[in-house]
Design an enzyme around this catalytic site. Structure first.
Site, PDB file in Angstrom:
ATOM      1  N   LYS A  83       1.143  -0.916   0.142  1.00 18.79           N
ATOM      2  CA  LYS A  83       0.166  -0.264   0.044  1.00 18.79           C
ATOM      3  C   LYS A  83       0.555   1.310  -0.150  1.00 18.79           C
ATOM      4  O   LYS A  83       2.153   1.253   0.283  1.00 18.79           O
ATOM      5  CB  LYS A  83      -0.931   0.525   1.289  1.00 18.79           C
ATOM      6  CG  LYS A  83      -0.370   0.086   2.713  1.00 18.79           C
ATOM      7  CD  LYS A  83      -1.111  -0.912   3.671  1.00 18.79           C
ATOM      8  CE  LYS A  83      -0.327  -0.385   5.034  1.00 18.79           C
ATOM      9  NZ  LYS A  83      -1.383  -1.170   6.639  1.00 18.79           N
ATOM     10  N   ARG A 134     -11.440  -0.475  14.221  1.00 19.34           N
ATOM     11  CA  ARG A 134     -10.334   0.255  12.989  1.00 19.34           C
ATOM     12  C   ARG A 134     -11.023  -0.420  12.244  1.00 19.34           C
ATOM     13  O   ARG A 134     -12.205   0.329  11.358  1.00 19.34           O
ATOM     14  CB  ARG A 134      -9.148   0.394  12.886  1.00 19.34           C
ATOM     15  CG  ARG A 134      -8.997   1.326  12.210  1.00 19.34           C
ATOM     16  CD  ARG A 134      -7.150   0.850  11.657  1.00 19.34           C
ATOM     17  NE  ARG A 134      -6.501  -0.428  10.332  1.00 19.34           N
ATOM     18  CZ  ARG A 134      -5.201  -0.133  10.378  1.00 19.34           C
ATOM     19  NH1 ARG A 134      -4.948   0.922  10.243  1.00 19.34           N
ATOM     20  NH2 ARG A 134      -4.774  -1.013   9.705  1.00 19.34           N
ATOM     21  N   TYR A 161      15.383  29.834  11.046  1.00 19.71           N
ATOM     22  CA  TYR A 161      14.154  30.039  11.379  1.00 19.71           C
ATOM     23  C   TYR A 161      14.233  30.420  13.050  1.00 19.71           C
ATOM     24  O   TYR A 161      14.366  29.690  14.006  1.00 19.71           O
ATOM     25  CB  TYR A 161      12.523  29.709  11.349  1.00 19.71           C
ATOM     26  CG  TYR A 161      12.815  29.868   9.410  1.00 19.71           C
ATOM     27  CD1 TYR A 161      12.957  30.444   8.682  1.00 19.71           C
ATOM     28  CD2 TYR A 161      12.765  28.732   8.574  1.00 19.71           C
ATOM     29  CE1 TYR A 161      12.763  31.111   7.559  1.00 19.71           C
ATOM     30  CE2 TYR A 161      12.053  28.916   6.980  1.00 19.71           C
ATOM     31  CZ  TYR A 161      12.105  29.622   6.670  1.00 19.71           C
ATOM     32  OH  TYR A 161      12.872  30.465   5.309  1.00 19.71           O
ATOM     33  N   MET A 169      11.469  23.643   4.303  1.00 16.65           N
ATOM     34  CA  MET A 169      10.920  23.351   3.298  1.00 16.65           C
ATOM     35  C   MET A 169      11.817  22.214   2.552  1.00 16.65           C
ATOM     36  O   MET A 169      11.753  21.433   2.501  1.00 16.65           O
ATOM     37  CB  MET A 169      10.085  23.851   3.374  1.00 16.65           C
ATOM     38  CG  MET A 169       8.896  23.607   2.270  1.00 16.65           C
ATOM     39  SD  MET A 169       8.107  24.680   1.124  1.00 16.65           S
ATOM     40  CE  MET A 169       7.370  25.015   2.154  1.00 16.65           C
TER      41      MET A 169
HETATM   42  C1  LIG Z   1      -0.474  -2.083   6.628  1.00 14.97           C
HETATM   43  C2  LIG Z   1      -0.372  -3.112   7.277  1.00 14.97           C
HETATM   44  C3  LIG Z   1      -0.343  -4.774   7.058  1.00 14.97           C
HETATM   45  C4  LIG Z   1       1.263  -4.669   7.008  1.00 14.97           C
HETATM   46  O1  LIG Z   1       1.822  -3.517   8.390  1.00 14.97           O
HETATM   47  P1  LIG Z   1       3.220  -4.020   9.036  1.00 14.97           P
HETATM   48  O2  LIG Z   1       3.101  -3.475   9.885  1.00 14.97           O
HETATM   49  O3  LIG Z   1       3.672  -2.680   8.231  1.00 14.97           O
HETATM   50  O4  LIG Z   1       4.014  -5.222   8.661  1.00 14.97           O
HETATM   51  C5  LIG Z   1      -0.888  -5.612   7.972  1.00 14.97           C
HETATM   52  N1  LIG Z   1      -2.251  -5.339   7.781  1.00 14.97           N
HETATM   53  C6  LIG Z   1      -2.664  -5.044   7.790  1.00 14.97           C
HETATM   54  C7  LIG Z   1      -4.708  -4.730   7.952  1.00 14.97           C
HETATM   55  C8  LIG Z   1      -2.454  -3.825   7.927  1.00 14.97           C
HETATM   56  O5  LIG Z   1      -3.237  -2.527   6.818  1.00 14.97           O
END
Ligand SMILES: *Cc1c(COP(=O)(O)O)cnc(C)c1O
Length: 391
Positions: free
Chosen positions: A49, A148, A269, A328
């Site tokens: 992802k 979640r 800054y 930045m």
């Molecule tokens: C992002 C995610 C993972 C991978 O998690 P890591 O901690 O990066 O290994 C696995 N399962 C779900 C549902 C996720 O959202």
């Protein structure tokens, strides 16, 4: 096809890029093999992802495919469409599931598998899902304590009973997600494990999957049929102290000016950092717009607040501290101790083999995931190693 086009990233000309990001695909593949060892007999999927945690989904997914990885997880349907163009035959699961506005058509067009999170989505998939070898294939997400995404355990078990009669959809996989896998002794791990065991029994024909990277390290009880590592593939260490994963990403930035400042002067800054000695300052062409967090501002800068340490770079075999506020597009490092050695055109490592990504993240008060996914588009991205199989 516009979905694919909008995901494409153009690489800047190396001569004009302020930073370079080196992704070691051989290290990625070695990390994948290591996770396969740890997972015992379980299948190891690749979580890719957010553009493979910022490292480039096309290169990363191809390298994992060459290593034998066949199941991939993305967050959004648009990411699934991008991945489909790279891997025509992969199982592509979309964690966010189905959106209400006709997204099922996209799942069909690109052969994506929704991770169904609610009864509503189940109805959408029942009505609009595509038929592969089996009718309307999908994964079922069960929430066992994270609060979640996902059906509750009771909803999932009730659905399993209905679906066994109607065959409305075909669950290929039942998944849940651990909230505290990085704390091996946390009591929620065992509670989630027990809840998941109860639910998976209701889906005798589906594979089951509970663990992300950290969960994979919790041992064979947590592996089930398939594990879903992300960060460990990319060199992050989900559990401190274990034999570390190989670093995969190295971020470097070029020195565009070295200047001399006198004791008593201030840097950056807010004039927040007052120099206690005559100082040589290397100014580099990367800042928070390149994912080098402002919270890595140097010691003595109040905005670091509760953070333990300011950022450090690595150049000519030595660590050098960030001076003053990260801006930045520019960051200043104190290179006084290196004498005349550091000059215009040198490169300073921000994280990589010499500054572990987990350490850089901790110094910023964040985690490796956020550091990687914030890198942005201004780096010259270079890939080392074999993306495709030799054999
Ligand atoms: C992002 C995610 C993972 C991978 O998690 P890591 O901690 O990066 O290994 C696995 N399962 C779900 C549902 C996720 O959202």
């Amino acid at each position: 096809m516009h979905i694919i086009a909008s995901q494409e990233r153009s690489n800047p000309d190396p001569r004009v890029a302020g930073g370079r990001l080196t992704v070691d695909l051989d290290a990625l593949r070695a990390n994948y093999r290591r996770l396969r060892e740890v997972a015992g007999g379980a299948e190891v999927a690749g979580v890719v992802k957010a553009n493979a945690y910022g490292l480039g989904i096309d290169k990363v997914a191809s390298a994992l495919w060459a290593e034998g990885c066949r199941a991939f997880f993305v967050a959004l349907p648009q990411e699934g469409a991008t991945l489909r163009a790279v891997l025509p035959e992969a199982y592509i699961y979309v964690l966010a599931g189905l959106f209400e506005n006709g997204s099922a058509d996209i799942f069909h067009e690109f052969g994506l598998l929704p991770v169904v999170n609610s009864r509503t989505e189940l109805s959408i998939w029942e009505a609009h899902g595509w038929d592969g070898d089996v009718p309307r294939p999908c994964a079922i997400h069960v929430d066992t304590g994270m609060n979640r995404l996902g059906l509750s355990a009771d909803e999932a078990i009730a659905f399993a009973a209905d679906n066994a009669l109607t065959g409305a959809v075909t669950p290929l996989l039942v998944i849940s997600h651990l909230a505290c896998a990085d704390e091996a002794g946390h009591p929620l791990n065992v509670r989630q494990l027990e809840s998941f065991q109860a639910v998976r029994g209701a889906f005798p024909h589906a594979d089951s999957s509970l663990s992300n990277s950290a969960g994979t390290m919790l041992g064979p009880d947590y592996a089930f049929d398939l594990v879903r590592p992300g960060i460990a593939l990319y060199g992050g260490n989900p559990v401190a102290g274990e034999r570390p994963m190989l670093p995969v990403a190295t971020a470097e930035t070029r020195v565009i000016q070295v200047r001399a400042a006198k004791a008593g002067e201030t840097v950056s800054y807010g004039a927040a950092r007052k120099l206690s000695r005559d100082t040589r300052i290397a100014v580099v062409a990367a800042g928070y717009a390149d994912g080098y967090p402002r919270s890595l501002s140097g010691s003595g800068v109040p905005l670091r607040q509760t953070l333990a340490k300011g950022g450090e770079g690595f150049v000519h075999g030595q660590r050098v501290p960030v001076l003053g506020r990260v801006t930045m597009d520019l960051t200043m490092f104190d290179v006084t101790d290196l004498g005349e050695e550091v000059g215009y055109g040198d490169w300073i490592e921000l994280f990589g083999p010499n500054i572990p990504i987990d350490e850089a993240a901790a110094r910023a008060g964040t985690i490796a995931y956020e550091l990687l996914t914030s890198l942005g588009d201004r780096y010259d991205r270079r890939y080392l190693g074999a993306e495709i199989s030799d054999g």
